[in-house]
Scaffold this motif. Structure first.
Motif, PDB file in Angstrom:
ATOM      1  N   ILE A   2       0.848  -1.184   0.000  1.00  0.00           N
ATOM      2  CA  ILE A   2       0.000   0.000   0.000  1.00  0.00           C
ATOM      3  C   ILE A   2       0.894   1.247   0.000  1.00  0.00           C
ATOM      4  O   ILE A   2       1.813   1.366   0.810  1.00  0.00           O
ATOM      5  CB  ILE A   2      -0.933   0.009   1.235  1.00  0.00           C
ATOM      6  N   THR A   3       0.621   2.156  -0.923  1.00  0.00           N
ATOM      7  CA  THR A   3       1.406   3.389  -0.993  1.00  0.00           C
ATOM      8  C   THR A   3       1.068   4.280   0.195  1.00  0.00           C
ATOM      9  O   THR A   3      -0.108   4.498   0.490  1.00  0.00           O
ATOM     10  CB  THR A   3       1.095   4.147  -2.299  1.00  0.00           C
ATOM     11  N   PRO A   4       2.063   4.797   0.895  1.00  0.00           N
ATOM     12  CA  PRO A   4       1.771   5.673   2.033  1.00  0.00           C
ATOM     13  C   PRO A   4       1.150   6.993   1.597  1.00  0.00           C
ATOM     14  O   PRO A   4       1.344   7.447   0.461  1.00  0.00           O
ATOM     15  CB  PRO A   4       3.147   5.890   2.668  1.00  0.00           C
ATOM     16  N   ASP A 285      -0.571  13.010 -12.435  1.00  0.00           N
ATOM     17  CA  ASP A 285       0.776  12.604 -12.047  1.00  0.00           C
ATOM     18  C   ASP A 285       1.637  13.777 -11.604  1.00  0.00           C
ATOM     19  O   ASP A 285       2.807  13.600 -11.266  1.00  0.00           O
ATOM     20  CB  ASP A 285       1.463  11.889 -13.220  1.00  0.00           C
ATOM     21  N   ARG A 286       1.052  14.987 -11.554  1.00  0.00           N
ATOM     22  CA  ARG A 286       1.806  16.191 -11.207  1.00  0.00           C
ATOM     23  C   ARG A 286       1.267  16.881  -9.954  1.00  0.00           C
ATOM     24  O   ARG A 286       1.609  18.040  -9.679  1.00  0.00           O
ATOM     25  CB  ARG A 286       1.768  17.176 -12.381  1.00  0.00           C
ATOM     26  N   ALA A 318      -2.222   8.204  -6.860  1.00  0.00           N
ATOM     27  CA  ALA A 318      -1.033   8.967  -7.255  1.00  0.00           C
ATOM     28  C   ALA A 318      -0.896  10.228  -6.423  1.00  0.00           C
ATOM     29  O   ALA A 318       0.195  10.546  -5.911  1.00  0.00           O
ATOM     30  CB  ALA A 318      -1.105   9.315  -8.739  1.00  0.00           C
ATOM     31  N   ILE A 319      -1.990  10.941  -6.246  1.00  0.00           N
ATOM     32  CA  ILE A 319      -1.954  12.209  -5.507  1.00  0.00           C
ATOM     33  C   ILE A 319      -1.778  11.956  -4.012  1.00  0.00           C
ATOM     34  O   ILE A 319      -1.053  12.688  -3.326  1.00  0.00           O
ATOM     35  CB  ILE A 319      -3.232  13.028  -5.794  1.00  0.00           C
ATOM     36  N   ASP A 326       7.580   8.894  -5.777  1.00  0.00           N
ATOM     37  CA  ASP A 326       8.408   8.918  -6.990  1.00  0.00           C
ATOM     38  C   ASP A 326       9.384  10.085  -6.952  1.00  0.00           C
ATOM     39  O   ASP A 326      10.566   9.941  -7.287  1.00  0.00           O
ATOM     40  CB  ASP A 326       7.521   9.029  -8.229  1.00  0.00           C
ATOM     41  N   LEU A 327       8.909  11.254  -6.552  1.00  0.00           N
ATOM     42  CA  LEU A 327       9.770  12.441  -6.466  1.00  0.00           C
ATOM     43  C   LEU A 327      10.901  12.236  -5.465  1.00  0.00           C
ATOM     44  O   LEU A 327      12.058  12.558  -5.736  1.00  0.00           O
ATOM     45  CB  LEU A 327       8.936  13.652  -6.030  1.00  0.00           C
ATOM     46  N   LEU A 328      10.557  11.711  -4.310  1.00  0.00           N
ATOM     47  CA  LEU A 328      11.552  11.538  -3.247  1.00  0.00           C
ATOM     48  C   LEU A 328      12.505  10.384  -3.542  1.00  0.00           C
ATOM     49  O   LEU A 328      13.683  10.429  -3.158  1.00  0.00           O
ATOM     50  CB  LEU A 328      10.840  11.287  -1.914  1.00  0.00           C
TER      51      LEU A 328
END
Length: 340
Positions: A2-4, A285-286, A318-319, A326-328
């Protein structure tokens, strides 16, 4: 897995850095400008808020309790956005190192949950390059927070290009967060300096970066704009129109709207409709979550506000955290015992 849930917009106060500025002419001038830009009622409310929030701005246990209450797993923590760009090289270096070490130490108390951003003295670009390298590869920070202008100089000024080049090379995040507004006394009443002025500052700074070609020169720069990017995504069609019909607006290689998909925006736009519009203009995605914790212009229910926008499950995931991770995850930082 699960994505945090990740909040990209938290603040830390650094009293030791404040003490370095105490009694300086530069700080006196900064306060004088702040007094001109805010009515007495707003200044009093700001002072009371800072006093009340001090534990949340400094104590990691208070922060983690708030994150738990908000349903946030990980927070990106940056310094209070007062970068003191008036400071000379000696003071600027001490301020940046003191701030960056404090952010790193704060986040090290909960490394699974806190990711730090530092500061650099953009008024001294070559020193800023050195300190950015140190912050990321030495202290393990994920990038830097910057204001919307540098003691009157635009972020888009070519003087800053060495800093953007270094950030691009490191994969470091550059979080654009205004402090105050250059419209000053026109917005001094009714807290308009923040309510209207700060989004204007972000809109102008990002527009200068777009139209001036900075993002053409540094296509890999990871810019994240606070407060939904101000008013820029709302009226980007006018920028595109100018680019198409005016030769003097052709400072960038592509229509301005295409650059919205080269930067990231936090979701702090308050309404479901506003968030849907931001996603439509910039792409799902932004966009990352942002609470502006712990200030009163922030929100305490970021996940509920995201859910209220009614986005499809992929966009919501994603949000909520996927984009932030992904950024980190691509920052070339010092190895520390974390899983980010």
């Amino acid at each position: 897995m699960i994505t945090p849930v990740v909040d990209f917009h938290g603040h830390l106060a650094v009293p030791a850095a404040d003490e370095l500025c105490a009694g300086t002419e530069g700080l006196a001038a900064e306060f004088a400008a702040e007094q001109r830009a805010h009515a007495p009622e707003s200044l009093a409310a700001n002072r009371a808020q800072l006093s009340r929030l001090r534990p949340k701005l400094t104590d990691v246990r208070a922060r983690l309790a708030d994150l738990d209450a908000m349903g946030v797993d990980i927070q990106v923590v940056g310094p209070m956005p007062m970068h003191h760009y008036w400071a000379d090289e000696d003071l600027a270096q001490r301020l940046a190192r003191t701030t960056n070490e404090a952010v790193a130490a704060h986040c090290a108390q909960a490394p699974e949950r806190l990711c730090g951003l530092g500061t650099v003295p953009l008024q001294h670009p070559h020193l800023a390059v050195e300190l950015l390298q140190e912050a990321v590869t030495g202290l393990g920070l994920y990038g830097i927070s910057v204001s919307t202008s540098v003691d009157g100089r635009e972020l888009a000024d070519p003087a800053h290009d060495p800093v953007w080049a270094k950030a691009e090379a490191l994969g470091a995040v550059v979080f654009v967060h205004p402090w105050g507004c250059s419209l000053g006394e026109r917005l001094a009443v009714h807290y308009l300096g923040n309510t209207v002025g700060q989004p204007v500052e972000t809109t102008v700074a990002l527009s200068r970066l777009i139209f001036g070609g900075t993002l053409d020169r540094f296509p890999g720069l990871k810019l994240v704009a606070a407060h939904g990017g101000g008013y820029l995504p709302t009226y980007i069609g006018r920028s595109d129109h100018a680019w198409q019909v005016r030769q003097d607006a052709r400072g960038c290689a592509h229509p301005p709207s295409t650059y919205l998909r080269r930067m990231w925006f936090d979701a702090l736009v308050y309404t479901p409709r506003g968030l849907r519009h931001l996603v439509e203009e910039a792409g799902a995605d932004r966009v990352v979550l942002g609470t502006d914790h712990p200030f009163d212009m922030g929100v305490e229910d970021p996940v509920a506000r995201l859910d209220a926008a009614g986005l499809d499950p992929g966009a919501r995931a994603a949000i909520a955290g996927g984009n932030a991770m992904d950024l980190l995850g691509t920052v070339r930082r010092a190895p520390t015992p974390t899983h980010h």
